[in-house]
Design a protein around this motif. Sequence first.
Motif, PDB file in Angstrom:
ATOM      1  N   THR A 330      14.205   2.682   5.560  1.00  0.00           N
ATOM      2  CA  THR A 330      13.117   1.731   5.786  1.00  0.00           C
ATOM      3  C   THR A 330      11.774   2.432   5.611  1.00  0.00           C
ATOM      4  N   GLU A 331      11.785   3.729   5.813  1.00  0.00           N
ATOM      5  CA  GLU A 331      10.589   4.537   5.563  1.00  0.00           C
ATOM      6  C   GLU A 331      11.029   5.947   5.178  1.00  0.00           C
ATOM      7  N   ILE A 332      10.250   6.590   4.324  1.00  0.00           N
ATOM      8  CA  ILE A 332      10.467   8.020   4.059  1.00  0.00           C
ATOM      9  C   ILE A 332       9.089   8.646   3.946  1.00  0.00           C
ATOM     10  N   PRO A 370      12.717   0.792  -2.967  1.00  0.00           N
ATOM     11  CA  PRO A 370      11.530   0.423  -3.742  1.00  0.00           C
ATOM     12  C   PRO A 370      10.288   1.065  -3.115  1.00  0.00           C
ATOM     13  N   LEU A 371       9.225   1.209  -3.894  1.00  0.00           N
ATOM     14  CA  LEU A 371       8.001   1.827  -3.362  1.00  0.00           C
ATOM     15  C   LEU A 371       7.456   1.028  -2.179  1.00  0.00           C
ATOM     16  N   ILE A 376       4.539  -3.687   2.536  1.00  0.00           N
ATOM     17  CA  ILE A 376       4.876  -2.603   3.444  1.00  0.00           C
ATOM     18  C   ILE A 376       5.378  -1.424   2.602  1.00  0.00           C
ATOM     19  N   SER A 377       4.640  -0.318   2.658  1.00  0.00           N
ATOM     20  CA  SER A 377       5.019   0.852   1.863  1.00  0.00           C
ATOM     21  C   SER A 377       6.251   1.520   2.466  1.00  0.00           C
ATOM     22  N   ALA A 432       1.287   3.995  -3.294  1.00  0.00           N
ATOM     23  CA  ALA A 432       1.586   2.911  -2.352  1.00  0.00           C
ATOM     24  C   ALA A 432       0.339   2.531  -1.557  1.00  0.00           C
ATOM     25  N   LYS A 433      -0.441   3.534  -1.194  1.00  0.00           N
ATOM     26  CA  LYS A 433      -1.681   3.252  -0.451  1.00  0.00           C
ATOM     27  C   LYS A 433      -2.672   2.491  -1.310  1.00  0.00           C
ATOM     28  N   ARG A 434      -2.798   2.905  -2.572  1.00  0.00           N
ATOM     29  CA  ARG A 434      -3.748   2.203  -3.451  1.00  0.00           C
ATOM     30  C   ARG A 434      -3.316   0.761  -3.636  1.00  0.00           C
ATOM     31  N   LEU A 435      -2.018   0.533  -3.738  1.00  0.00           N
ATOM     32  CA  LEU A 435      -1.507  -0.821  -3.962  1.00  0.00           C
ATOM     33  C   LEU A 435      -1.627  -1.676  -2.698  1.00  0.00           C
TER      34      LEU A 435
END
Lengths: 468, 90, 288
Positions: A330-332, A370-371, A376-377, A432-435
Amino acid sequence: MSKLLKDLKEAIRLSGLKDGMTISFHHHLRNGDRTAVMVLEAARELGIKDLNVNISSVFDTHASFIDMIKEGVITGIETDYMGGAVGKAISSGIMEKPVIFRTHGGRPGDIIRGASHIDVAFVAAPTSDAEGNCTGKMGKSACGSLGYAFADAMYADKTVVITDNLIEGILDKPSISGEYVDYVVAVEKIGEPSGIVSGTTKITKDPVGLVIADYAAKAIEASGLLKDGFSFQTGAGGASLAAAKYLKDIMMEKNIKGSFGLGGITSYMVDMLECGCFEKLYDVQCFDLGAVESIRTNPNHIEITAEKYASPWLEENMVNDLDVVILGATEIDTNFNVNVHTDSNGCIMGGSGGHSDTAAGAKIAMIVAPLSRARISIVTDEVLCKSTPGSTVDVLVTQCGIAVNPLRPELSERFKEAGLPVVDIHDLAEKAKRLNGVPLKPQRGDKVVAEVLYRDGTLLDRIYNVID
Amino acid sequence: MIINKAYAGTLESSDIFVEIEPADEGAGIELKLTSAVYKQFGPQIEEVILETLKANGIEDAKVTANDRGAVDCTIRARVEVAALRAKGEV
Amino acid sequence: MRRTMLFFPGNSPNMLLNAGYLGSDSLILDLEDAVAITEKDSARILVRNAITGLEYEKEIIVRINPVGTPFWEKDLETIIPVKPHMIMPTKVGTAEDVRIVSAKIAEIEEACGMEAGSTKLIPLIETALGIENAYQIATADSRVCALFLGGEDLTADLRCKRTKEGKEIFYARTRIVMAARAAGIDVYDTPWTDVEDFDGLVKDAEFAKSLGFTGKSSISPRHIPYINKVFSPTEEEIQYAQDVIDCIERAKAEGKGVVSLRGKMIDAPIVARAVQTLEAARQIKGGK
């Protein structure tokens, strides 16, 4: 004296169950399980409270645990996985004692070495005889492997088998031997078949998932491990299954004969066995009807205990022989630490299962994700909960490229040589942050609602209550 | 400026549904936002919506937005279209 | 290098988000058939914002509504300022259709201070008239850098059935390839519309390649790896190209004028082709 008792309450009384004791359950009936709730309700009616429930996984079918926690019937939970329904309540702080999260390998390890004691184990069995010789391979509630139940049955002070298919005579080739069983109770239904195993697990049709799966299969091919004797485990998530399918295509085309497939088993792994991609399947849990049918009929599809599967205290465990495992997240974070315990609000909705066991054991632990999902990144600077240490995670495969743990420079070279899009995990996090933008940190309190133990029993992380 | 009730966007994942209704002159913007990612991005989404309304000359309106995890460029597009439609400029 | 062009509906944020990661060499962001009449305004603004906001690393083609509809001018006014690589005008029947679009683009380029002629065109030819005028269309304007065949609308115009065998579009295919090649530009084939029939797709793509098409478009991301493979040089072709280049290098070093390889004379077109093949192989390596 006959072990066969007239009902659950008699079994509870004879087992000597008292306030403050630990009882255990397995999760082979998954979201169809009725046994845990049935036993706990009977205990409640008998006025027993303050129970510590050690259950290998908590699903949404166990939502009535929430009321039992509020009533004081349940005061502790030890588990390897907790679904969103109970997870949300726990995250809000309804239970005084923190939940203890273990891994699928750590749990039997701790039971066997005495670090986690069980007073009474209640083993739901799809088929049993009156002596408690039982199996999951047959019966209307058939679930296949009973891998997670062995340590409970063998090491609990008392073991009660609960079945909805009591057979006459002696059961041939039981999974769990009656020698470990003290009592047997027949009930009408141990579970709802529709929730126990899904009809068929389906490969994703999501184009992004397919791209990730394609990269994953190509990365495995490029790793140098995909040759005769190859061993493999994959999760049941859509992209993981698709990766297995692409991998199968490569193995068939190149005529590669693997040694074994491991883990929770789906029809896709069965298909790979039948096509000759593996000599054996070692099965700790069946995910679908195809797997149940196969473990019943195919002698090369072998039931194993959770201890044999992944216990860090057992040297010849299976995960240590794994070449590649494909896992979700769910997160990395940029140190490759993975969260599979909480959602992006910090709310419990999962657990290690065999995640950190296989990551530690396999030569390559590959995360497919997925990215981002709906803003949610997945790739972040720091995970909300450390479920699997980054030092054991080797590769992250996203649709935007493959990030390799700097601890594995040789893998990175191999992937680049094969022309795969290798990227720096920090670049993925920035992308991911930019998106998506930078999310606000979830509001968390200072009450510890769960402790995450690593497979060797050491504390890996704490989960705090979520403030709404 | 005359504003009609108008909307844009959908309720699909990664989209945002935006509805604009007329309000009295001087009433300002009354924004009601629901979002699947409210905890993470609520204030940021509100800011983007208000900024886009301003850029499109909407000063007084009731605005309802139902967000399904849209990124900023999608939010801007949907608000702009809702604004253009409200002003009858399409 | 363009082997594949993948269509994306212009009004779907979710699809636009991941458009760049699905393996196609170019993206066609569609404002035409994939967008409902009532959402044309929405789609063009969403596509504009996607181009500026989503960091696409692929070639961007925007398919606009046909001249004669109330949409095409607004499409261009909204999209040209964010500098897509190409515009795909639709239902192009004559050279004049191309010039009308080109003139409008020139106006906008000038107003935005863009380099004149920087926006290229890939006319979509999908009518009987367009097929008959293919060469005139290909040479109508310096912006035109490729032709694109649309089989679905064409067969409707021909009043015949669109079949998997594709005999009904055989003439159109050869005609459009001939026109494009005569004009010295690239040419792209119509999508294969059966999403699940991969064998049929590969046959269709191989046939298109054999006729001279540069690449093929698609409506399904799952088709992309198959089409890419068909339009990528094979190992054998790459090896042969390398041998040709090696042979030429050797000849140069030895000061030989006439060169032959495997008993065949190597002339300029063979060398040019070998260079193209190796360049394509270099670009593809590692891609899909």
